[in-house]
Structures are given as C-alpha cells and as structure tokens.
Enzyme design. Sequence first.
Site, PDB file in Angstrom:
ATOM      1  N   ALA A 120       0.850  -1.061   0.253  1.00 39.15           N
ATOM      2  CA  ALA A 120       0.255  -0.148  -0.302  1.00 39.15           C
ATOM      3  C   ALA A 120       1.147   1.387   0.332  1.00 39.15           C
ATOM      4  CB  ALA A 120      -0.424   0.251   1.194  1.00 39.15           C
ATOM      5  N   ASP A 121       0.272   2.094  -0.359  1.00 42.05           N
ATOM      6  CA  ASP A 121       1.247   3.439  -0.537  1.00 42.05           C
ATOM      7  C   ASP A 121      -0.745   4.842   0.119  1.00 42.05           C
ATOM      8  OD1 ASP A 121       3.961   4.891  -0.854  1.00 42.05           O
ATOM      9  OD2 ASP A 121       2.527   5.888  -1.650  1.00 42.05           O
ATOM     10  N   THR A 122      -0.064   6.334   0.794  1.00 43.87           N
ATOM     11  CA  THR A 122      -0.854   7.209   0.664  1.00 43.87           C
ATOM     12  C   THR A 122      -0.017   8.247   0.667  1.00 43.87           C
ATOM     13  OG1 THR A 122      -1.688   5.209   2.902  1.00 43.87           O
ATOM     14  CG2 THR A 122      -2.319   7.881   3.228  1.00 43.87           C
TER      15      THR A 122
END
Length: 189
Positions: free
Chosen positions: A71-73
Amino acid sequence: MTERKIVLASQSPRRKELIALITDNVEIRPVPCDETLPEGIGAREAVEYLSKIKNEASLKGSSPDEIVISADTVVAVNNEILGKPLDKDDAGRMLNLLSGKTHQVYTGVTISDSEKSVTFSEKTDVVFYDLTESEIEEYISTSEPYDKAGSYAIQGKASLLVKGINGDYFNVVGLPVARLKRELANFIK
C-alpha cells in the site's frame, strides 16, 4: 480468513496494526524500492503506481502460496501531492496548505500472488479547521508529522486539527481495511 500466508510489504507500524483487524496470519516484509513518481501523475494514479512497485519488489522474494499486500498513501490539496515532510519547515508549509481546506487522502493497495494481481485505491476527504500559527508550531514540535504523508497523523494529536471527514477513517491512517477485507476475499475465491 485464509490458510494462505499474507505478506504485508510495508514497514508502517500503522498498517501492521490495521492488517491485524483482517487476519493474524501475516508476516511483515518490507522491501526497499525506487519510489520516484513519473512526471505529472495524479494522486490516485500515484498511490496505485507505488503500491504496484512495492508489490512487485516484494513478490520476487515470496513463495508461490503467499499473498502479498502492499500500500501507499498520499495527501493531495489543490492538485498538489503532499508526501512525507523533508523537515520542520516543510511540515509547516504543508499544514499551512491544509489549514481551513478540504483535502483528499488516497491509499492505493495491490494484492497479488504468483498467478494474479489486483490494484485498487480509496479516497477520503478530510477537512481541517483554520489553523493558527501557534497551533501549527505546537503540532510540528511533536514527533508526529515527520514520517506521515501530508505531515499529520489523524489518529494522534492531529485529530485536534480535523473538523471532519467523508469516507473511510482507516484509509487516512494508511489502509482501507473494510474494502481490503472484501477485495482480499474476492482475490482468494
């Protein structure tokens, strides 16, 4: 949820806590990779791209029966992607940009195994109060802003800066767990 081992390709302590809401059959295995974004990419595309890059790097070292989740935010305001601040001044700049505005938090997630892959993203709108300079200074004097996209941790002291949200709270923390649970169940079928 599954007998197959889940690998979380992330060093984020927040994601580690959140994935535990879905399964305890998880191994944390971050893999370094080049996170340079292509020029002119939008926020939603950026998080999906980065989650794929992280996933591909981690998948290389996994066994065929493992499911890899990455994931990346990012935080975006006025079409500007705000990553992690470089220093105190950068954190202050970002918080000034967010002051009194609605901004978006995007998290991209990739789920894969040796045979298939799926990527999705989630968006949450976050509204900040109008912040005074002293509120910004007080917040950036804590250790919270420095490893967080947009220079804030909604689950910490920054909760005092947030007027409201529209969307998944956990997405702002770093992992849209309700949607991830459903996407993972579909992936396993």
